[in-house]
Design an enzyme around this catalytic site. Structure first.
Site, PDB file in Angstrom:
ATOM      1  N   GLU A 211      30.433  11.030 -17.930  1.00 41.65           N
ATOM      2  CA  GLU A 211      31.105  12.336 -17.618  1.00 41.65           C
ATOM      3  C   GLU A 211      31.649  12.827 -18.970  1.00 41.65           C
ATOM      4  O   GLU A 211      33.000  13.050 -19.006  1.00 41.65           O
ATOM      5  CB  GLU A 211      32.061  12.346 -16.451  1.00 41.65           C
ATOM      6  CG  GLU A 211      32.635  13.525 -15.874  1.00 41.65           C
ATOM      7  CD  GLU A 211      33.688  13.379 -14.959  1.00 41.65           C
ATOM      8  OE1 GLU A 211      33.852  12.132 -14.773  1.00 41.65           O
ATOM      9  OE2 GLU A 211      34.220  14.531 -14.461  1.00 41.65           O
TER      10      GLU A 211
ATOM     11  N   HIS B 226      27.937  12.000 -11.831  1.00 43.35           N
ATOM     12  CA  HIS B 226      27.638  12.766 -12.761  1.00 43.35           C
ATOM     13  C   HIS B 226      26.613  12.625 -13.701  1.00 43.35           C
ATOM     14  O   HIS B 226      25.557  13.134 -13.763  1.00 43.35           O
ATOM     15  CB  HIS B 226      29.107  13.043 -13.753  1.00 43.35           C
ATOM     16  CG  HIS B 226      30.210  13.468 -13.099  1.00 43.35           C
ATOM     17  ND1 HIS B 226      30.213  14.877 -12.553  1.00 43.35           N
ATOM     18  CD2 HIS B 226      31.287  12.830 -12.502  1.00 43.35           C
ATOM     19  CE1 HIS B 226      31.522  14.975 -11.973  1.00 43.35           C
ATOM     20  NE2 HIS B 226      31.966  13.825 -11.966  1.00 43.35           N
TER      21      HIS B 226
HETATM   22 ZN   LIG Z   1      34.164  11.921  -9.214  1.00 48.26          ZN
END
Ligand SMILES: [Zn+2]
Ligand SMILES: *[C@@H]1O[C@H](CO)[C@@H](O)[C@H](O)[C@H]1NC(C)=O
Ligand SMILES: *[C@@H]1O[C@H](CO)[C@@H](O)[C@H](O)[C@H]1NC(C)=O
Ligand SMILES: *[C@@H]1O[C@H](CO)[C@@H](O)[C@H](O)[C@H]1NC(C)=O
Ligand SMILES: *[C@@H]1O[C@H](CO)[C@@H](O)[C@H](O)[C@H]1NC(C)=O
Length: 548
Positions: A354, A379
């Site tokens: 991320e 992510h």
């Molecule tokens: Zn999260």
């Protein structure tokens, strides 16, 4: 004579050039067809009503995209806080709200229930105190038996008194909302960079923690979250939870297992009320990634214990909080290998990649998540920068949990058309759509994220088949047991049929049985039609010329 030679020549030239063009178009068409065959959902079969509904959705989608191109104001291209009123008016969004969405697989404990519920319900309970700090976010809550005498950290004020003294309860509540929520009129000025936006994001959690983890509120908060997700068309949810202690008025606190059992009690009660239309929830235990090795060692041991005690409720483990700021997975290698070395089962669901920083430790979390056999990746925003990671994701069928609005609000990407998941959808990678922390930025549990995915991240050509793929994949990649997945699919399927009927009704379509699907990229294309035409034209032309 000369006239005739010239005529023959020009005919020859014409045939040559037309054949050249047709070959070009044939090749072009082949490439487009080949590309389309990679797209997520392209193989999902549609039948009957679905083709009619698809036509409705695609007509609306095309018109919204055309409008966006005309005005340069396309909701997925602008910040969610600015896009929200436009999305809410969108006809595509109206349909997405009705659509059953399967499972929400990436959401966090105290960001699932709307802030308004906390204000209108939790802060109206007795003994609720508020204080305005000087830190970012500027607000904390706590329930105390009596006025706290220690004002060193904060000057605690009874909400009930403050609200009454304000003379305008609505305005007071709005002030509380504005202080808790991340919503702002001018996000680019309020949140100039990732560090500052994360400070405010963390402040949201600090603000709601004192409300959510009050023992009297905790179960109602979770039940309300289940209800709101259910109302948004979600059949199942997996909650990443820190299992923080809940507290009583007199200061008594409980342990993580107690918090887990509170979740389970709410879930059991919920399932009793929803035997035919919800699979309720499961928990993924999380810990903060800035913790010490010693803390993570203890937490991993606790996680193993809780997973073996409640194998079908506490389903796995993850590390959370700002990835660029905390320790990378490799820092906890010794701790994270404990289950494997002990021969114990503890499935991992790591947040990884991320980040916008390529070649950093955070970016390399993707490698460790895969090596540690993470069942899904939270992510995986940086995945497209790693060819080996991409290969593994596909080969081992590991999905990325994509949270469009979260990635935009937390400043990984401004314009969602530039989200890396566009590339992943184009090449059929396993993906599920989720919403991370919808309460924090005032989005619906999943509908807004689905809208952004369908309109902004996906191709203009992606249709109902993609939506069907994404919603059913969320069930396929969940932690549910095989027989539970089958039940969940049945629930989804029942809701899907209701959804199709609603859309047909909304658009007055009664003749769907005679519906002929519009040609698509994998059947017959414009290019192919042109090609056919162009191949015949020179022959006809030649015949006409020869005969005259
Ligand atoms: Zn999260
Ligand atoms: C808060 O919600 C709970 C559970 O739904 C309800 O029983 C209670 O009456 C509500 N309290 C307030 C102050 O709205
Ligand atoms: C702490 O603040 C409260 C509310 O303003 C006040 O009533 C109380 O006297 C303060 N306590 C101390 C020790 O200053
Ligand atoms: C990951 O899974 C593979 C294949 O099952 C296994 O050989 C390996 O030991 C696992 N790694 C860890 C860290 O558990
Ligand atoms: C469907 O029919 C109703 C009643 O005739 C009408 O009010 C409505 O506008 C129609 N909807 C659409 C989308 O055409």
């Amino acid at each position: 004579m000369a006239q005739s030679v010239w005529g023959t020549c020009s005919l020859f030239f014409l045939i040559q050039s037309v054949l050249g063009t047709s070959l070009y178009l044939a090749k072009r068409d082949e490439i487009l067809t080949q590309e389309a065959s990679h797209y997520s959902g392209i193989d999902v079969p549609l039948k009957g009503k679905e083709w009619a509904v698809n036509d409705v959705i695609m007509t609306l989608k095309n018109s919204e995209i055309s409008e966006g191109r005309r005005t340069s104001d396309f909701p997925p291209a602008v910040h969610f806080f600015h896009a929200l009123p436009y999305i809410d008016k969108s006809k595509v969004f109206e349909i997405i709200k009705l659509m059953p969405k399967g499972a929400a697989l990436h959401i966090h404990d105290n960001a699932i229930t709307d802030i308004n519920w906390l204000i209108k319900n939790a802060t109206y309970r007795p003994h609720c105190y508020v204080c305005f700090t000087h830190a970012r976010g500027n607000i904390l809550f706590h329930y105390y038996d009596n006025q706290p005498t220690d004002n060193n950290t904060c000057e605690w004020k009874l909400v009930e008194t403050e609200r009454a003294n304000s003379g305008d309860a609505e305005a007071y509540d709005q002030m509380l909302y504005d202080k808790i929520s991340m919503i702002t009129d001018d996000p680019h000025t309020a949140y100039p960079n990732q560090q500052i936006v994360w400070d405010y994001f963390n402040a949201y959690f600090a603000a709601v923690d004192g409300l959510v983890f009050y023992a009297d509120v905790f179960k109602d908060y979770f039940r309300q979250g289940l209800q709101q997700f259910y109302d948004d068309g979600i059949q199942f949810m997996e909650v990443r939870a820190l299992l923080q202690p809940t507290y009583e008025l007199d200061g008594t606190t409980y342990n993580s297992e107690h918090t887990l059992l509170e979740y389970e009690a709410v879930n059991t009660e919920w399932l009793n009320d929803h035997q035919h239309d919800s699979m309720g929830s499961r928990i993924i235990f999380t810990s903060i990634r800035s913790s010490t090795n010693e803390v993570i060692n203890n937490v991993i041991n606790l996680a193993m214990e809780l997973h073996s005690k409640y194998p079908n409720f506490m389903k796995g483990f993850d590390l959370v909080s700002q990835e660029d700021d905390g320790h990378p997975l490799i820092y906890f290698l010794e701790e994270l290998l404990i289950p494997t070395q002990a021969g114990k089962d503890l499935p991992y669901y790591f947040h990884a990649g991320e980040t916008n920083w390529q070649g950093t430790e955070t970016d390399e979390n993707l490698i460790d998540a895969l090596m540690l056999n993470s069942s899904r990746i939270g992510h995986g925003y940086a995945a497209t920068k790693h060819p080996e990671v991409l290969l593994e994701l596909k080969q081992r069928d590991i999905p990325l949990e994509v949270n469009p609005i979260s990635n935009q609000v937390l400043k990984l990407v401004d314009d969602l058309r530039n989200h890396p998941a566009s590339t992943l959808l184009a090449d059929g990678y396993p993906i599920v759509v989720s919403s991370d922390d919808p309460a924090t930025w005032g989005s619906t549990p999943l509908s807004h994220d689905f809208y952004e995915m369908f309109m902004g991240i996906a191709s203009a050509k992606a249709d109902l088949r993609l939506l069907k793929q994404l919603t059913t994949d969320s069930i396929k990649y969940s932690t549910l047991l095989e027989e539970e997945k089958a039940s969940c699919m049945d629930m989804w399927s029942t809701e899907w049929d209701i959804f199709l009927d609603k859309v047909l009704e909304m658009y007055n379509i009664t003749d769907w049985e005679n519906y002929v699907p519009a040609p698509t990229e994998t059947t017959i294309t414009d290019g192919a039609a042109k090609l056919l035409c162009l191949n015949i034209t020179p022959i006809i032309l030649a015949i006409i010329m020869v005969n005259t």
